[in-house]
Design an enzyme around this catalytic site. Structure first.
Site, mmCIF file in Angstrom:
data_model
loop_
_atom_site.group_PDB
_atom_site.id
_atom_site.type_symbol
_atom_site.label_atom_id
_atom_site.label_comp_id
_atom_site.label_asym_id
_atom_site.label_seq_id
_atom_site.Cartn_x
_atom_site.Cartn_y
_atom_site.Cartn_z
ATOM 1 N N GLY A 1 -13.001 -24.786 -24.003
ATOM 2 C CA GLY A 1 -12.183 -23.978 -23.113
ATOM 3 C C GLY A 1 -12.175 -22.514 -23.463
ATOM 4 N N GLU B 1 -19.003 -30.852 -26.885
ATOM 5 C CA GLU B 1 -18.289 -31.897 -26.148
ATOM 6 C C GLU B 1 -18.945 -33.272 -26.197
ATOM 7 O OE1 GLU B 1 -16.942 -27.964 -24.734
ATOM 8 O OE2 GLU B 1 -18.917 -28.854 -25.051
ATOM 9 N N ASP C 1 -18.246 -28.535 -20.190
ATOM 10 C CA ASP C 1 -17.648 -28.126 -18.922
ATOM 11 C C ASP C 1 -17.304 -26.633 -18.937
ATOM 12 O OD1 ASP C 1 -15.517 -28.461 -20.738
ATOM 13 O OD2 ASP C 1 -14.121 -29.068 -19.168
#
Length: 347
Positions: free
Chosen positions: A115, A138, A146
Protein backbone atom coordinates in the site's frame (compact mmCIF):
# COMPACT_ATOMS: atom_id res chain seq x y z
CA UNK A 1 -5.23 21.22 8.71
CA UNK A 2 -7.70 18.47 9.42
CA UNK A 3 -8.91 16.21 6.64
CA UNK A 4 -9.54 13.36 9.08
CA UNK A 5 -7.23 10.48 9.88
CA UNK A 6 -6.73 11.44 13.52
CA UNK A 7 -3.19 10.97 14.81
CA UNK A 8 -2.31 8.54 11.98
CA UNK A 9 -1.63 11.15 9.31
CA UNK A 10 -0.77 14.88 9.44
CA UNK A 11 -1.51 17.63 6.91
CA UNK A 12 0.28 20.99 6.76
CA UNK A 13 0.49 23.99 4.44
CA UNK A 14 4.08 25.22 4.34
CA UNK A 15 4.83 27.93 1.81
CA UNK A 16 3.82 26.71 -1.65
CA UNK A 17 3.50 23.08 -0.57
CA UNK A 18 0.92 20.81 0.96
CA UNK A 19 2.81 18.36 3.20
CA UNK A 20 1.41 14.94 4.12
CA UNK A 21 3.18 13.02 6.86
CA UNK A 22 2.36 9.42 7.80
CA UNK A 23 2.50 9.25 11.60
CA UNK A 24 2.21 5.57 12.56
CA UNK A 25 5.93 4.77 12.91
CA UNK A 26 5.26 2.05 15.49
CA UNK A 27 3.23 0.21 12.83
CA UNK A 28 5.72 1.03 10.04
CA UNK A 29 3.11 3.54 8.83
CA UNK A 30 0.80 0.77 7.59
CA UNK A 31 -2.21 2.32 5.88
CA UNK A 32 -5.60 2.36 7.56
CA UNK A 33 -8.94 3.21 5.97
CA UNK A 34 -8.99 6.54 7.81
CA UNK A 35 -5.59 7.48 6.35
CA UNK A 36 -6.71 6.60 2.83
CA UNK A 37 -9.90 8.67 3.07
CA UNK A 38 -8.09 11.64 4.63
CA UNK A 39 -5.42 11.71 1.93
CA UNK A 40 -8.11 11.63 -0.74
CA UNK A 41 -9.86 14.63 0.83
CA UNK A 42 -6.58 16.54 1.03
CA UNK A 43 -5.84 15.96 -2.65
CA UNK A 44 -9.31 17.18 -3.61
CA UNK A 45 -8.82 20.38 -1.59
CA UNK A 46 -5.24 21.08 -2.62
CA UNK A 47 -5.83 20.48 -6.31
CA UNK A 48 -8.34 23.36 -6.22
CA UNK A 49 -6.18 25.59 -3.99
CA UNK A 50 -4.16 28.12 -6.03
CA UNK A 51 -1.83 28.56 -3.05
CA UNK A 52 -0.63 24.96 -3.30
CA UNK A 53 1.79 24.30 -6.14
CA UNK A 54 3.08 20.90 -5.02
CA UNK A 55 2.08 18.05 -2.69
CA UNK A 56 4.73 16.15 -0.73
CA UNK A 57 4.17 12.81 1.00
CA UNK A 58 6.68 11.74 3.65
CA UNK A 59 6.69 9.64 6.82
CA UNK A 60 7.96 9.48 10.37
CA UNK A 61 10.27 6.70 11.54
CA UNK A 62 12.34 4.10 9.74
CA UNK A 63 9.68 3.08 7.22
CA UNK A 64 7.87 5.15 4.63
CA UNK A 65 4.98 2.70 4.59
CA UNK A 66 5.19 -1.08 4.89
CA UNK A 67 1.80 -1.65 3.25
CA UNK A 68 -1.82 -1.90 4.31
CA UNK A 69 -2.98 -2.91 7.75
CA UNK A 70 -3.18 -6.61 6.90
CA UNK A 71 -3.87 -7.73 10.47
CA UNK A 72 -7.13 -5.80 10.29
CA UNK A 73 -7.85 -7.40 6.91
CA UNK A 74 -7.25 -10.83 8.43
CA UNK A 75 -9.49 -10.25 11.43
CA UNK A 76 -12.30 -8.72 9.39
CA UNK A 77 -12.15 -11.47 6.78
CA UNK A 78 -12.16 -14.21 9.39
CA UNK A 79 -15.21 -12.56 10.98
CA UNK A 80 -17.02 -12.88 7.66
CA UNK A 81 -16.78 -9.16 6.81
CA UNK A 82 -13.85 -8.78 4.40
CA UNK A 83 -12.99 -5.06 4.10
CA UNK A 84 -13.84 -4.61 0.43
CA UNK A 85 -14.65 -0.93 1.03
CA UNK A 86 -11.13 -0.25 2.32
CA UNK A 87 -9.57 -1.69 -0.83
CA UNK A 88 -12.07 0.11 -3.08
CA UNK A 89 -11.17 3.46 -1.52
CA UNK A 90 -7.46 2.62 -1.60
CA UNK A 91 -7.59 1.73 -5.30
CA UNK A 92 -9.57 4.90 -6.06
CA UNK A 93 -6.87 6.87 -4.26
CA UNK A 94 -4.11 5.18 -6.28
CA UNK A 95 -5.89 6.15 -9.51
CA UNK A 96 -6.51 9.66 -8.11
CA UNK A 97 -2.79 10.16 -7.47
CA UNK A 98 -1.95 9.04 -11.01
CA UNK A 99 -4.17 11.73 -12.52
CA UNK A 100 -3.40 14.45 -9.93
CA UNK A 101 -2.90 17.68 -11.86
CA UNK A 102 -0.10 19.16 -9.74
CA UNK A 103 3.35 17.80 -8.92
CA UNK A 104 3.11 15.01 -6.36
CA UNK A 105 6.42 14.28 -4.65
CA UNK A 106 6.95 11.09 -2.62
CA UNK A 107 9.96 11.44 -0.32
CA UNK A 108 10.93 7.90 0.64
CA UNK A 109 13.52 7.29 3.35
CA UNK A 110 12.97 3.69 4.45
CA UNK A 111 10.87 0.64 3.63
CA UNK A 112 8.13 1.06 1.02
CA UNK A 113 5.96 -1.94 0.22
CA UNK A 114 2.42 -2.78 -0.86
CA UNK A 115 0.00 0.00 0.00
CA UNK A 116 2.92 2.37 0.53
CA UNK A 117 3.86 1.90 -3.11
CA UNK A 118 0.30 2.80 -4.09
CA UNK A 119 0.42 6.23 -2.43
CA UNK A 120 3.90 7.12 -3.69
CA UNK A 121 4.99 5.59 -7.00
CA UNK A 122 2.04 6.82 -9.06
CA UNK A 123 3.07 10.42 -8.35
CA UNK A 124 5.12 12.62 -10.65
CA UNK A 125 8.35 12.61 -8.59
CA UNK A 126 9.50 9.55 -6.64
CA UNK A 127 12.48 10.64 -4.57
CA UNK A 128 14.44 7.95 -2.68
CA UNK A 129 17.30 8.23 -0.21
CA UNK A 130 20.02 5.65 0.39
CA UNK A 131 17.86 4.25 3.22
CA UNK A 132 14.99 3.31 0.93
CA UNK A 133 14.00 -0.28 0.23
CA UNK A 134 11.27 -1.18 -2.27
CA UNK A 135 9.36 -4.46 -2.51
CA UNK A 136 6.07 -5.88 -3.70
CA UNK A 137 6.13 -9.09 -1.61
CA UNK A 138 2.44 -9.99 -1.87
CA UNK A 139 2.80 -13.41 -3.50
CA UNK A 140 4.57 -14.48 -0.31
CA UNK A 141 1.37 -13.98 1.71
CA UNK A 142 -1.03 -15.47 -0.82
CA UNK A 143 -1.99 -12.11 -2.32
CA UNK A 144 -0.97 -10.26 -5.52
CA UNK A 145 0.94 -7.04 -6.34
CA UNK A 146 -2.03 -4.69 -6.21
CA UNK A 147 -2.33 -0.89 -5.64
CA UNK A 148 -1.51 -0.36 -9.31
CA UNK A 149 1.30 -2.90 -9.52
CA UNK A 150 -0.16 -4.02 -12.83
CA UNK A 151 0.41 -0.49 -14.18
CA UNK A 152 3.77 0.19 -12.55
CA UNK A 153 5.71 -3.05 -12.97
CA UNK A 154 5.21 -3.91 -16.66
CA UNK A 155 6.94 -0.67 -17.69
CA UNK A 156 10.28 -1.67 -16.15
CA UNK A 157 12.79 -2.78 -18.77
CA UNK A 158 14.41 -6.18 -18.95
CA UNK A 159 11.40 -7.95 -17.37
CA UNK A 160 12.54 -6.50 -14.05
CA UNK A 161 8.96 -5.79 -12.98
CA UNK A 162 7.88 -9.38 -13.62
CA UNK A 163 10.87 -10.55 -11.56
CA UNK A 164 9.90 -8.29 -8.66
CA UNK A 165 6.27 -9.41 -8.84
CA UNK A 166 7.00 -13.15 -8.85
CA UNK A 167 9.79 -13.19 -6.27
CA UNK A 168 8.87 -10.32 -3.94
CA UNK A 169 12.55 -9.39 -3.84
CA UNK A 170 13.64 -6.16 -2.14
CA UNK A 171 15.67 -3.60 -4.04
CA UNK A 172 17.49 -0.48 -2.91
CA UNK A 173 17.52 3.07 -4.25
CA UNK A 174 20.04 2.45 -7.04
CA UNK A 175 18.02 -0.34 -8.63
CA UNK A 176 14.86 1.72 -8.16
CA UNK A 177 16.43 4.67 -9.97
CA UNK A 178 17.91 2.71 -12.86
CA UNK A 179 14.78 0.63 -13.41
CA UNK A 180 12.63 3.77 -13.58
CA UNK A 181 10.69 3.19 -10.37
CA UNK A 182 12.37 6.21 -8.78
CA UNK A 183 12.76 9.47 -10.67
CA UNK A 184 15.44 10.90 -8.35
CA UNK A 185 17.78 9.92 -5.52
CA UNK A 186 19.03 12.31 -2.85
CA UNK A 187 21.06 12.00 0.35
CA UNK A 188 19.07 11.34 3.52
CA UNK A 189 20.92 14.16 5.25
CA UNK A 190 19.60 16.61 2.64
CA UNK A 191 15.90 15.90 3.19
CA UNK A 192 15.18 18.90 5.42
CA UNK A 193 17.00 21.33 3.12
CA UNK A 194 15.24 19.81 0.10
CA UNK A 195 11.84 20.27 1.74
CA UNK A 196 12.60 23.83 2.83
CA UNK A 197 13.58 24.79 -0.70
CA UNK A 198 10.58 23.00 -2.20
CA UNK A 199 8.16 24.77 0.13
CA UNK A 200 9.73 28.10 -0.79
CA UNK A 201 9.57 27.60 -4.57
CA UNK A 202 6.85 25.02 -5.22
CA UNK A 203 8.93 23.80 -8.18
CA UNK A 204 10.17 20.22 -7.61
CA UNK A 205 12.10 19.81 -10.86
CA UNK A 206 14.27 22.89 -10.33
CA UNK A 207 14.86 22.02 -6.66
CA UNK A 208 15.72 18.40 -7.46
CA UNK A 209 18.39 19.52 -9.92
CA UNK A 210 20.25 20.94 -6.97
CA UNK A 211 19.87 17.92 -4.68
CA UNK A 212 19.98 14.95 -7.07
CA UNK A 213 22.83 12.56 -6.32
CA UNK A 214 22.93 9.67 -8.84
CA UNK A 215 22.90 6.22 -7.24
CA UNK A 216 24.73 3.25 -8.71
CA UNK A 217 22.72 0.20 -9.63
CA UNK A 218 23.10 -2.53 -6.99
CA UNK A 219 22.27 -5.52 -9.21
CA UNK A 220 25.16 -6.39 -11.50
CA UNK A 221 24.86 -6.89 -15.23
CA UNK A 222 25.06 -10.72 -15.33
CA UNK A 223 22.09 -10.94 -12.93
CA UNK A 224 20.13 -8.34 -14.90
CA UNK A 225 20.77 -10.35 -18.07
CA UNK A 226 19.62 -13.53 -16.32
CA UNK A 227 16.44 -11.79 -15.14
CA UNK A 228 15.72 -10.58 -18.66
CA UNK A 229 16.34 -14.03 -20.10
CA UNK A 230 14.22 -16.02 -17.63
CA UNK A 231 11.37 -13.61 -16.90
CA UNK A 232 10.66 -12.63 -20.51
CA UNK A 233 9.39 -16.13 -21.24
CA UNK A 234 5.92 -16.25 -22.85
CA UNK A 235 4.16 -18.01 -19.96
CA UNK A 236 4.58 -18.57 -16.26
CA UNK A 237 5.30 -22.25 -16.80
CA UNK A 238 7.99 -21.27 -19.31
CA UNK A 239 9.63 -19.03 -16.69
CA UNK A 240 9.75 -21.95 -14.25
CA UNK A 241 11.09 -24.28 -16.93
CA UNK A 242 13.79 -21.78 -17.89
CA UNK A 243 14.93 -21.40 -14.27
CA UNK A 244 14.75 -25.15 -13.74
CA UNK A 245 16.97 -25.90 -16.74
CA UNK A 246 19.65 -23.49 -15.56
CA UNK A 247 19.45 -24.09 -11.80
CA UNK A 248 21.92 -27.03 -11.59
CA UNK A 249 24.76 -24.85 -12.88
CA UNK A 250 23.62 -21.32 -11.97
CA UNK A 251 23.33 -19.95 -8.44
CA UNK A 252 20.96 -17.11 -9.37
CA UNK A 253 18.52 -19.47 -11.09
CA UNK A 254 18.67 -21.96 -8.23
CA UNK A 255 18.03 -19.33 -5.54
CA UNK A 256 15.31 -17.62 -7.54
CA UNK A 257 13.51 -20.88 -8.23
CA UNK A 258 13.73 -21.85 -4.55
CA UNK A 259 12.23 -18.50 -3.58
CA UNK A 260 9.37 -18.78 -6.06
CA UNK A 261 8.53 -22.28 -4.84
CA UNK A 262 7.83 -20.90 -1.34
CA UNK A 263 5.19 -18.49 -2.70
CA UNK A 264 1.49 -19.19 -3.17
CA UNK A 265 1.04 -21.10 -6.44
CA UNK A 266 -2.30 -19.42 -7.07
CA UNK A 267 -0.85 -15.96 -6.40
CA UNK A 268 2.04 -16.63 -8.79
CA UNK A 269 -0.21 -17.64 -11.67
CA UNK A 270 -2.54 -14.69 -11.05
CA UNK A 271 0.35 -12.22 -10.73
CA UNK A 272 1.95 -13.41 -13.97
CA UNK A 273 -1.29 -12.84 -15.88
CA UNK A 274 -1.96 -9.54 -14.11
CA UNK A 275 1.46 -8.06 -14.94
CA UNK A 276 1.29 -9.37 -18.51
CA UNK A 277 -2.17 -7.83 -19.02
CA UNK A 278 -1.19 -4.52 -17.44
CA UNK A 279 1.28 -3.76 -20.21
CA UNK A 280 -1.57 -2.68 -22.52
CA UNK A 281 -4.00 -1.24 -19.97
CA UNK A 282 -4.50 2.27 -18.62
CA UNK A 283 -4.14 2.97 -14.90
CA UNK A 284 -7.93 3.01 -14.43
CA UNK A 285 -8.30 -0.26 -16.33
CA UNK A 286 -5.57 -1.80 -14.16
CA UNK A 287 -7.35 -0.75 -10.98
CA UNK A 288 -10.62 -2.26 -12.16
CA UNK A 289 -8.81 -5.52 -13.02
CA UNK A 290 -7.10 -5.56 -9.64
CA UNK A 291 -10.42 -4.99 -7.86
CA UNK A 292 -11.80 -8.10 -9.58
CA UNK A 293 -8.80 -10.10 -8.39
CA UNK A 294 -9.05 -8.61 -4.91
CA UNK A 295 -12.63 -9.72 -4.42
CA UNK A 296 -11.73 -13.31 -5.28
CA UNK A 297 -8.64 -13.25 -3.05
CA UNK A 298 -10.73 -12.06 -0.09
CA UNK A 299 -13.12 -14.96 -0.67
CA UNK A 300 -10.32 -17.52 -0.99
CA UNK A 301 -7.90 -19.43 1.22
CA UNK A 302 -4.31 -18.45 0.53
CA UNK A 303 -4.43 -14.78 1.55
CA UNK A 304 -5.62 -15.59 5.06
CA UNK A 305 -3.25 -18.54 5.28
CA UNK A 306 -0.33 -16.34 4.23
CA UNK A 307 -1.15 -13.71 6.87
CA UNK A 308 -1.56 -16.44 9.49
CA UNK A 309 1.86 -17.86 8.74
CA UNK A 310 3.65 -14.50 8.52
CA UNK A 311 1.87 -12.43 11.18
CA UNK A 312 -0.26 -14.57 13.48
CA UNK A 313 2.02 -17.60 13.87
CA UNK A 314 5.18 -15.71 12.96
CA UNK A 315 7.61 -17.66 10.78
CA UNK A 316 5.50 -20.77 10.29
CA UNK A 317 5.23 -22.41 6.87
CA UNK A 318 2.01 -21.57 4.99
CA UNK A 319 -0.10 -24.45 3.68
CA UNK A 320 -1.17 -23.27 0.26
CA UNK A 321 -4.24 -24.63 -1.52
CA UNK A 322 -3.54 -25.89 -4.10
CA UNK A 323 -0.01 -26.67 -2.98
CA UNK A 324 1.79 -27.21 -6.30
CA UNK A 325 2.51 -24.89 -9.22
CA UNK A 326 1.11 -27.46 -11.64
CA UNK A 327 -2.09 -27.83 -9.62
CA UNK A 328 -3.46 -24.40 -10.61
CA UNK A 329 -5.59 -24.67 -13.74
CA UNK A 330 -6.28 -22.06 -16.40
CA UNK A 331 -9.92 -22.04 -15.28
CA UNK A 332 -8.81 -21.35 -11.70
CA UNK A 333 -6.89 -18.28 -12.86
CA UNK A 334 -9.66 -17.13 -15.23
CA UNK A 335 -12.04 -16.92 -12.28
CA UNK A 336 -9.96 -14.20 -10.62
CA UNK A 337 -10.33 -11.94 -13.67
CA UNK A 338 -14.04 -12.49 -14.32
CA UNK A 339 -16.31 -9.40 -14.31
CA UNK A 340 -18.03 -8.45 -11.05
CA UNK A 341 -21.26 -7.17 -12.57
CA UNK A 342 -22.77 -4.45 -10.38
CA UNK A 343 -19.83 -4.73 -7.95
CA UNK A 344 -17.23 -3.45 -10.43
CA UNK A 345 -14.95 -0.70 -9.09
CA UNK A 346 -16.38 2.74 -9.79
CA UNK A 347 -13.65 5.29 -10.49
Amino acid sequence: MDFGGGDEIRFERLGRAGIVTLTRPQALNALTHAMVKALGKALDAWERDDGVDVVVVEAEGRAFCAGGDILHVYEAGRAGQPPVDFFADEYRLNARIKRFKKPYVALINGIVMGGGVGISFHGSQRVLTENAQFAMPEVGIGFFPDVGGSHLLPDLGGSFGMYLALTGSRIRHGDALWSGLATHTIKAEDQDAFLDRLCATGDPESVLRGFFVPARRETDRPVLEAIARHFAQPSFSDIIASLDRTAPSDEFAAKTLATIRTRSPTSLHVAWRQISAGLTLSMDECMKMEFRILNRMLAGHDFYEGIRAAIIDKGSTPRWRPAGLDDVSVADVDAYFAPLGEQELDL
